[in-house]
Design an enzyme around this catalytic site. Structure first.
Site, PDB file in Angstrom:
ATOM      1  N   PRO A  29      30.371  99.573 111.792  1.00 40.08           N
ATOM      2  CA  PRO A  29      29.312  99.346 110.800  1.00 40.08           C
ATOM      3  C   PRO A  29      29.683  98.452 109.614  1.00 40.08           C
ATOM      4  CG  PRO A  29      30.180 101.575 110.627  1.00 40.08           C
ATOM      5  CD  PRO A  29      30.807 100.973 111.834  1.00 40.08           C
ATOM      6  N   LYS A  73      25.903  94.749 110.915  1.00 43.61           N
ATOM      7  CA  LYS A  73      25.333  93.780 111.853  1.00 43.61           C
ATOM      8  C   LYS A  73      24.484  94.401 112.963  1.00 43.61           C
ATOM      9  CE  LYS A  73      26.479  90.218 109.935  1.00 43.61           C
ATOM     10  NZ  LYS A  73      25.362  89.721 109.176  1.00 43.61           N
ATOM     11  N   TYR A 122      27.679  87.168 106.623  1.00 44.20           N
ATOM     12  CA  TYR A 122      27.028  88.366 106.095  1.00 44.20           C
ATOM     13  C   TYR A 122      25.521  88.152 105.982  1.00 44.20           C
ATOM     14  CZ  TYR A 122      26.807  92.785 103.544  1.00 44.20           C
ATOM     15  OH  TYR A 122      26.542  94.084 103.174  1.00 44.20           O
TER      16      TYR A 122
HETATM   17  C1  PHB Z   1      24.388 101.170 104.685  1.00 46.59           C
HETATM   18  O1  PHB Z   1      24.181 102.109 105.480  1.00 46.59           O
HETATM   19  O2  PHB Z   1      23.767 101.073 103.616  1.00 46.59           O
HETATM   20  C2  PHB Z   1      25.412 100.154 105.004  1.00 46.59           C
HETATM   21  C3  PHB Z   1      26.236 100.311 106.112  1.00 46.59           C
HETATM   22  C4  PHB Z   1      27.195  99.353 106.392  1.00 46.59           C
HETATM   23  C5  PHB Z   1      27.349  98.256 105.554  1.00 46.59           C
HETATM   24  C6  PHB Z   1      26.510  98.101 104.471  1.00 46.59           C
HETATM   25  C7  PHB Z   1      25.544  99.043 104.193  1.00 46.59           C
HETATM   26  O3  PHB Z   1      28.300  97.335 105.779  1.00 46.59           O
END
Ligand code: PHB
Ligand code: APR
Length: 396
Positions: free
Chosen positions: A298, A302, A390
């Protein structure tokens, strides 16, 4: 029952595909094994790339996202107790991301589908996809066998799309001698919490620390989403609220003026970290999209964005096939998607391994991580590489 496109799974991939096809006048049926409340409430990530936002808007599914989503023009990288900002629009020619939870995207798409789309059946579990052949041009059409309201049912389709996630059944339609899988597991997991407290930062904070990785994210101006790197096999029950806040405090600590606001933790869960790709993403008239074909860890958020780009490419290809008879885009589907998939795989792997502490990590490895983070935050070229990945490449 018969339809043009049988869609298995009502996660973001299946729901958006149904919407895109409906908008182009192509009929579909969506079969989802879970009930509606489950699909609408499971906690997932919440960062939409610029391209994802554009697709949802163009599909007529962006109304609430535009009202309630939070536009973010950068992230913070925190390491060595210092903060460093990566400015997306400045580094990418104007691209940004939007904080809007995946659960909300699903709720919006479900409401649209039930209002004016094709059938969307909940508690309809697909047991098998039959009659799939390698040759899309042959007369054979795939058939979906599923169970609904206690009865065995059949759905005859011109095309089947497996949007049934990592544990779905569609992937197994591709014979073992055709299908290749690539996988990497990580020696840590994330403990994720949702807290009823205003986020302590306007932008997301990705923190490297010798105690492990921490991430400060959010769902709204009054709800924080926070993550801690934890060992594989961690039981969330072993983490009291106080222990979670203390650990977040320690990992996010800064030299200078900043404090993490605490509040009631309303949910807790552990997420595994895995990279996984299956190739090819199609077999004759059967296609895979989203988590059914690939998983990313995570870090970098993505997963949802890849699901959206897959179905955008697929919808375009199916529309072209229906309108012109040409199967060229369908034939190219797997290669077109895999190129982007592998880019996201690399980026997610890079973000993960640069920011987390491996249990076997040596002081040398830690120095390399810090050097890499220092490079990103001191060179616009290195920062642009992160920002482009990103905020997301254009879809297509
Ligand atoms: C989120 O769940 O808000 C989240 C998860 C992974 C990320 C960024 C945000 O890299
Ligand atoms: N029959 C019917 N539905 C099924 C079956 C089956 N046999 N197996 C799985 N499903 C359903 C699941 O219940 C789930 O709702 O398929 C859906 C798959 O949805 P997701 O897991 O959300 O996958 P996808 O739509 O590809 O979205 C990818 O989800 O896991 C996150 O981070 C990931 O954000 C990314 C996104």
């Amino acid at each position: 029952m018969r339809t043009t496109v049988g869609i298995i799974g009502a996660g973001p991939a299946g729901l958006l595909l149904a919407r895109l096809l409906h908008n182009a006048g192509i009929d579909s049926v969506v079969l989802e094994s879970r009930d509606r409340a489950y699909v609408e409430h499971r906690q997932r990530a919440g960062i939409l790339e610029q391209g994802t936002v554009d697709v949802l808007r163009a599909a007529g599914a962006g109304g609430r996202m535009d009202r309630e989503g939070l536009r973010h023009d950068g992230i913070e990288l925190r390491f060595d107790r210092k903060r460093h900002r990566v400015d997306f629009p400045a580094l990418t020619g104007g691209r940004s991301v939007t904080v809007y939870a995946q659960t909300e995207v699903c709720k919006d798409l479900i409401a649209l589908q039930l209002k004016d789309g094709g059938p969307l059946l909940f508690e309809a579990r697909v047991d098998a996809v039959e009659s799939a052949t390698a040759d899309a041009g042959s007369g054979d059409r795939p058939v979906i066998r599923y169970t609904h309201e206690g009865r065995d049912k059949t759905l005859r389709c011109d095309y089947v799309v497996g949007c049934d996630g990592f544990h779905g059944v569609t992937r197994t339609v591709i014979p073992d001698n055709v299908r290749k899988t690539y996988e990497r597991r990580y020696p840590y997991a994330w403990l994720g919490v949702l807290a009823d407290v205003a986020p302590s930062s306007d932008e997301l904070v990705y923190a490297h620390s010798e105690r492990g990785f921490a991430l400060l994210s959010m769902r709204s101006p009054s709800v924080s989403r926070l993550y801690l790197q934890v060992p594989n096999g961690t039981d969330p029950a072993g983490w009291s609220d106080e222990r979670i806040w203390d650990e977040l405090d320690a990992r996010l600590a800064l030299d200078g003026d900043w404090a993490l606001a605490r509040g009631p933790i309303v949910s807790k869960g552990v997420l595994p970290m895995r990279s996984f790709v299956t190739e090819p993403m199609c077999y004759g008239r059967v296609f895979l999209a989203g988590d059914a074909a690939h998983i990313v860890p995570p870090t970098g958020a993505k997963g949802l964005n890849l699901a959206v780009s897959d179905v955008t490419v697929l919808a375009r290809a199916l529309v072209r096939r229906q309108r012109t008879g040409s199967a060229d885009l369908l034939d190219a589907y797997s290669d077109t998607c895999l190129r982007r998939v592998w880019r996201a795989e690399h980026f997610s792997y890079f973000m993960t391994t640069t920011l987390h502490t491996d249990p076997d990590q040596s002081p040398f490895d830690t120095r390399l991580q810090i050097s890499q983070l220092d490079r990103i935050t001191s060179s616009p070229h290195a920062a642009a590489e992160l920002a482009e990945n990103y905020a997301g490449l254009t879809i297509g």
